[in-house]
Write a protein that holds these residues in place. Structure first.
Motif, PDB file in Angstrom:
ATOM      1  N   GLU A  92      44.824  58.966  36.753  1.00 52.93           N
ATOM      2  CA  GLU A  92      44.948  58.368  38.082  1.00 52.93           C
ATOM      3  C   GLU A  92      43.545  58.079  38.616  1.00 52.93           C
ATOM      4  N   ASP A  93      42.850  57.162  37.959  1.00 54.85           N
ATOM      5  CA  ASP A  93      41.425  56.958  38.194  1.00 54.85           C
ATOM      6  C   ASP A  93      41.077  56.482  39.599  1.00 54.85           C
ATOM      7  N   GLU A  94      41.808  55.528  40.117  1.00 57.82           N
ATOM      8  CA  GLU A  94      41.450  55.018  41.444  1.00 57.82           C
ATOM      9  C   GLU A  94      41.673  56.066  42.522  1.00 57.82           C
ATOM     10  N   GLU A  95      42.751  56.857  42.397  1.00 55.19           N
ATOM     11  CA  GLU A  95      42.959  57.937  43.357  1.00 55.19           C
ATOM     12  C   GLU A  95      41.898  59.018  43.173  1.00 55.19           C
ATOM     13  N   ALA A  96      41.530  59.308  41.921  1.00 55.84           N
ATOM     14  CA  ALA A  96      40.467  60.282  41.660  1.00 55.84           C
ATOM     15  C   ALA A  96      39.161  59.820  42.306  1.00 55.84           C
ATOM     16  N   LEU A  97      38.871  58.532  42.200  1.00 58.58           N
ATOM     17  CA  LEU A  97      37.659  57.967  42.800  1.00 58.58           C
ATOM     18  C   LEU A  97      37.675  58.149  44.320  1.00 58.58           C
ATOM     19  N   GLN A  98      38.821  57.881  44.938  1.00 62.39           N
ATOM     20  CA  GLN A  98      38.944  58.033  46.391  1.00 62.39           C
ATOM     21  C   GLN A  98      38.855  59.495  46.816  1.00 62.39           C
ATOM     22  N   VAL A  99      39.509  60.379  46.071  1.00 66.83           N
ATOM     23  CA  VAL A  99      39.458  61.811  46.405  1.00 66.83           C
ATOM     24  C   VAL A  99      38.028  62.327  46.251  1.00 66.83           C
ATOM     25  N   ALA A 100      37.318  61.872  45.212  1.00 72.19           N
ATOM     26  CA  ALA A 100      35.911  62.270  45.044  1.00 72.19           C
ATOM     27  C   ALA A 100      35.064  61.761  46.213  1.00 72.19           C
ATOM     28  N   ALA A 101      35.326  60.541  46.657  1.00 75.88           N
ATOM     29  CA  ALA A 101      34.598  60.001  47.821  1.00 75.88           C
ATOM     30  C   ALA A 101      34.903  60.838  49.062  1.00 75.88           C
ATOM     31  N   ASP A 102      36.161  61.233  49.227  1.00 73.15           N
ATOM     32  CA  ASP A 102      36.526  62.108  50.348  1.00 73.15           C
ATOM     33  C   ASP A 102      35.793  63.442  50.241  1.00 73.15           C
ATOM     34  N   ALA A 109      28.293  53.460  37.477  1.00 68.19           N
ATOM     35  CA  ALA A 109      28.325  54.765  36.814  1.00 68.19           C
ATOM     36  C   ALA A 109      26.922  55.340  36.684  1.00 68.19           C
ATOM     37  N   GLN A 110      26.003  54.527  36.212  1.00 69.58           N
ATOM     38  CA  GLN A 110      24.611  54.979  36.029  1.00 69.58           C
ATOM     39  C   GLN A 110      24.019  55.462  37.354  1.00 69.58           C
ATOM     40  N   GLN A 111      24.215  54.687  38.405  1.00 65.95           N
ATOM     41  CA  GLN A 111      23.625  55.034  39.703  1.00 65.95           C
ATOM     42  C   GLN A 111      24.167  56.359  40.236  1.00 65.95           C
ATOM     43  N   VAL A 112      25.489  56.521  40.200  1.00 61.28           N
ATOM     44  CA  VAL A 112      26.068  57.729  40.771  1.00 61.28           C
ATOM     45  C   VAL A 112      25.775  58.949  39.897  1.00 61.28           C
ATOM     46  N   LEU A 113      25.744  58.777  38.578  1.00 61.41           N
ATOM     47  CA  LEU A 113      25.421  59.899  37.696  1.00 61.41           C
ATOM     48  C   LEU A 113      23.963  60.329  37.855  1.00 61.41           C
ATOM     49  N   GLU A 114      23.060  59.370  37.960  1.00 61.02           N
ATOM     50  CA  GLU A 114      21.638  59.703  38.173  1.00 61.02           C
ATOM     51  C   GLU A 114      21.448  60.435  39.505  1.00 61.02           C
ATOM     52  N   ARG A 127      29.724  63.166  39.570  1.00 59.16           N
ATOM     53  CA  ARG A 127      30.020  63.065  38.135  1.00 59.16           C
ATOM     54  C   ARG A 127      31.402  62.469  37.915  1.00 59.16           C
ATOM     55  N   LEU A 128      32.362  62.940  38.685  1.00 59.26           N
ATOM     56  CA  LEU A 128      33.718  62.402  38.552  1.00 59.26           C
ATOM     57  C   LEU A 128      33.752  60.907  38.874  1.00 59.26           C
ATOM     58  N   GLN A 129      33.026  60.499  39.905  1.00 63.84           N
ATOM     59  CA  GLN A 129      32.969  59.070  40.218  1.00 63.84           C
ATOM     60  C   GLN A 129      32.361  58.292  39.051  1.00 63.84           C
ATOM     61  N   GLY A 130      31.293  58.809  38.482  1.00 68.05           N
ATOM     62  CA  GLY A 130      30.664  58.146  37.344  1.00 68.05           C
ATOM     63  C   GLY A 130      31.607  58.022  36.160  1.00 68.05           C
ATOM     64  N   GLU A 131      32.358  59.079  35.888  1.00 68.38           N
ATOM     65  CA  GLU A 131      33.316  59.053  34.778  1.00 68.38           C
ATOM     66  C   GLU A 131      34.398  57.997  35.016  1.00 68.38           C
ATOM     67  N   VAL A 132      34.878  57.898  36.255  1.00 64.78           N
ATOM     68  CA  VAL A 132      35.888  56.879  36.567  1.00 64.78           C
ATOM     69  C   VAL A 132      35.300  55.481  36.372  1.00 64.78           C
ATOM     70  N   HIS A 133      34.085  55.267  36.833  1.00 68.52           N
ATOM     71  CA  HIS A 133      33.442  53.948  36.661  1.00 68.52           C
ATOM     72  C   HIS A 133      33.287  53.608  35.176  1.00 68.52           C
ATOM     73  N   MET A 134      32.986  54.604  34.344  1.00 70.97           N
ATOM     74  CA  MET A 134      32.846  54.346  32.903  1.00 70.97           C
ATOM     75  C   MET A 134      34.177  53.991  32.258  1.00 70.97           C
ATOM     76  N   ARG A 135      35.251  54.603  32.741  1.00 71.98           N
ATOM     77  CA  ARG A 135      36.553  54.400  32.140  1.00 71.98           C
ATOM     78  C   ARG A 135      37.279  53.163  32.688  1.00 71.98           C
ATOM     79  N   ALA A 136      36.730  52.568  33.747  1.00 69.39           N
ATOM     80  CA  ALA A 136      37.365  51.394  34.353  1.00 69.39           C
ATOM     81  C   ALA A 136      37.439  50.252  33.344  1.00 69.39           C
TER      82      ALA A 136
END
Length: 162
Positions: free
Chosen positions: A44-54, A90-95, A73-82
């Protein structure tokens, strides 16, 4: 289990989060992190992205930033899997997560973020700027046990060397 892609545990995690929001604001970010991670593991990547932002917003509001690098990290992983992958995001948020974890001295989170960055670089065919840091971080913690974070770091290193 959630980590195997089974959704059975999501209702219990959501209920725990609701309870934490009402009774234990100090641990609310922990439950938000559980939920974001579980959502990621069941796809559930988009919801995971939103929950991580929250979670990031909540970390800054409390302020209690110990889980901030994990949410990043979770946001970066979702961006990589998109599909298609959002490599730059992904690079920006992971760095940023790595810098935050290092500043906190959160070495377990540093290992996780370096693992994610190494996978990002391997998938993109980029130079492996994080290989030595990942190797060093893994040596710091790895006692040869089969913990998931150690396995993931070893796999990332193996994919770089291959």
């Amino acid at each position: 289990p959630i980590w195997a892609g089974q959704r059975d545990g999501l209702p219990a995690i959501r209920m725990g989060l609701a309870g934490a929001q009402q009774a234990m604001a100090a641990v609310e970010t922990t439950f938000i992190a559980f939920l974001a991670d579980a959502l990621f593991h069941v796809g559930e990547d988009e919801e995971a992205l939103q929950v991580a932002a929250d979670g990031i917003e909540k970390c800054h509001a409390i302020p209690d930033v110990y889980l901030l690098p994990e949410f990043m990290r979770l946001q970066g992983e979702v961006h990589m899997r998109a599909q298609p992958p959002r490599w730059q995001q992904a690079q920006q948020v992971l760095e940023a997560g790595l810098s935050t974890a290092q500043a906190q001295g959160a070495w377990a989170l540093v290992l996780r973020l370096l693992t994610s960055l190494a996978r990002l670089e391997a998938r993109q065919g980029l130079s492996h700027t994080h290989r030595d840091a990942l190797q060093s971080s893994l040596q710091r913690w790895d006692d040869g046990s089969d913990l998931p974070d150690f396995r993931a770091a070893r796999q990332a290193l193996a994919s770089i060397k291959a």
